[in-house]
Write a protein that holds these residues in place. Structure first.
Motif: not given
Length: 479
Positions: A282, A286, A298, A407, A410-411, A413-415, A417-418, A421
């Protein structure tokens, strides 16, 4: 009707695809892959009706080797994963042109044949033969039809081949030792062996090397990202969607029941290695600027959690791991296919060079978003079922395992969705992005339908695999 018919269809399909020539190769390969899927569904109906669809035949007398295919619920689940993803992978490649297409598509079917044999084999040496056969086609697919600089690609593929082959040799040594004890390679005879704790430890480690490299588990993962990036997208789909599941499946089928004392004694260490893969994969994801490498790391994070679930030695851990194997197979194939579609339009895999796709292609954006949300285990998607079950099993061992394993949500979802985007949103890109074609749309719809249907109703799969997993756990708990 027995399960060997699937192997025959795939093998004949590989030869037929090669001999029809380049022009018809893709269509013939798709036909045989769909035929294998259709026959597998018929076999599933026979299995559910209580019929014996396994195949047993004497093969070699000295040493005693049998051609035995065991079609229990777990094996059938992995068979269905293989024969369902193979036509999707073949169909998704129709937007590309390949030199020597007959060789390319024949290798895909031959790889499906070998992977199917690995999942079904119930004789140790037969299993090993199929295991090694699956390595040959992916080696040539990545080497000949891969991406980027030829010399870098060759180094990455050769490293992968040597790593995998070396690990497999330790497994072969383990099987040879087991044969000296049981005078048989049959899995049922190996399960009955009364090995000492020290013997089980060495067998466990010999198998672990082969499986940890194939999955991969940290620190045996160093080949993965470069091969995923350099291989053609079809090769990456085969590796991530199906081939790595061979290692995870084998942990459940072979490693744990044959060496249960070692599995129980060192459970926490191997769970920790799996969770380390979750966190490491994860964090590295990032920082990635290449879309395929981001998806590769991933995948490393997700399979780390699956591996942790298998080593819990609980019914929830094993069941959740198998459910997540299947869900991950579909979602990762969908994500790599989305990356391939973007590459077809933009001719780049650099995330910074993308953006603005949503304005030009709302359909593609919507389908890509669903796959991203499935990847991060949004409730109502198939991935949520497996991931939640694995985390629950980890909490039964130690709540901190569940916290650290969580984690990935959480991680992830962050990388993810980033990434979404940066890739999809923003102002219109200067390069034209055509909306999805009919062929591309069909592939996406099939994958998304599977993820959503089993996200709401996983019962058919849980009912299929649970009896087999309970049988394996009974073998483990006898020691």
């Amino acid at each position: 009707m027995n399960v060997s018919i699937i192997l025959i269809i795939l093998l004949i399909g590989a030869f037929a695809t090669y001999f029809v020539g380049d022009k018809l190769a893709s269509k013939v390969a798709l036909f045989f892959s769909l035929a294998a899927l259709g026959c597998s569904l018929v076999l599933l109906s026979h299995f559910n009706a209580g019929e014996n669809i396994s195949f047993v035949n004497a093969w070699i007398t000295q040493p005693k080797i049998s051609f035995v295919l065991n079609a229990d619920g777990l094996a059938i689940a992995m068979l269905l994963l293989t024969v369902a993803l193979t036509p999707i992978i073949i169909f998704s490649s129709f937007g590309n042109e390949y030199k020597n297409a007959k060789g390319f598509y024949a290798l895909i079917l031959f790889m499906a044949f070998a992977m199917t044999g690995t999942f079904l084999a119930a004789d140790g040496l037969l299993y090993y033969i199929f295991w090694e056969l699956s390595l040959i086609p992916i080696y040539f697919i990545a080497l000949i039809w891969g991406n980027g600089d030829a010399e870098e690609r060759r180094k990455a593929v050769v490293k992968f081949f040597i790593y995998t082959l070396a690990g497999s040799l330790f497994m072969l040594i383990g099987f040879i030792y087991l044969y000296t004890k049981a005078k048989s390679f049959l899995i049922e005879d190996l399960y009955k062996l009364d090995l000492s704790a020290n013997e089980q430890l060495w067998i466990f480690l010999a198998f672990f090397l082969a499986y940890a490299i194939k999955i991969p588990i940290i620190p045996f993962h160093t080949w993965q990202a470069s091969v995923y990036q350099k291989a053609p997208t079809v090769g990456t789909m085969l590796l991530s969607g199906i081939m790595l599941k061979m290692g995870l499946y084998s942990v459940i089928r072979w490693q744990l029941p044959i060496a249960p004392i070692a599995a129980k004694e060192y459970m926490n260490i191997f769970i920790a290695l799996g969770i380390a893969g979750v966190i490491y994969g994860s964090i590295v994801a990032l920082r990635q600027k290449d879309l395929k490498k981001l998806l590769a790391y991933s995948s490393l994070a997700h399979v780390g959690l699956i591996a942790a679930g298998t080593y819990t030695l609980t019914i929830d851990g094993l069941r959740g791991a198998v459910l997540q194997m299947i869900a991950h197979g579909f979602v990762v194939v969908g994500l790599f296919f989305a990356a391939e579609i973007i590459f077809r339009r933009f001719e780049t895999r650099e995330i910074d060079a993308m953006g603005g796709i949503r304005i030009q292609s709302p359909k593609f954006t919507s389908m890509f978003l669903i796959l991203v949300l499935a990847s991060v285990a949004l409730p109502s998607t198939f991935n949520f079922i497996g991931e939640f079950t694995v985390l629950y099993s980890l909490s039964q061992i130690n709540v901190w395992f569940a916290v650290l394993g969580g984690t990935t949500i959480i991680l992830g979802a962050y990388y993810m969705l980033k990434m979404f985007q940066n890739v999809m949103l923003g102002e219109t890109n200067s390069k034209t992005f055509a909306d999805v074609s009919v062929n591309e749309g069909i592939s996406f719809v099939v994958i998304i339908a599977v993820l959503i249907f089993f996200g709401f109703y996983p019962k058919p799969i849980t009912d299929l695999i649970t009896p087999s997993l309970e049988t394996i756990l009974n073998v483990i708990n006898k020691n």
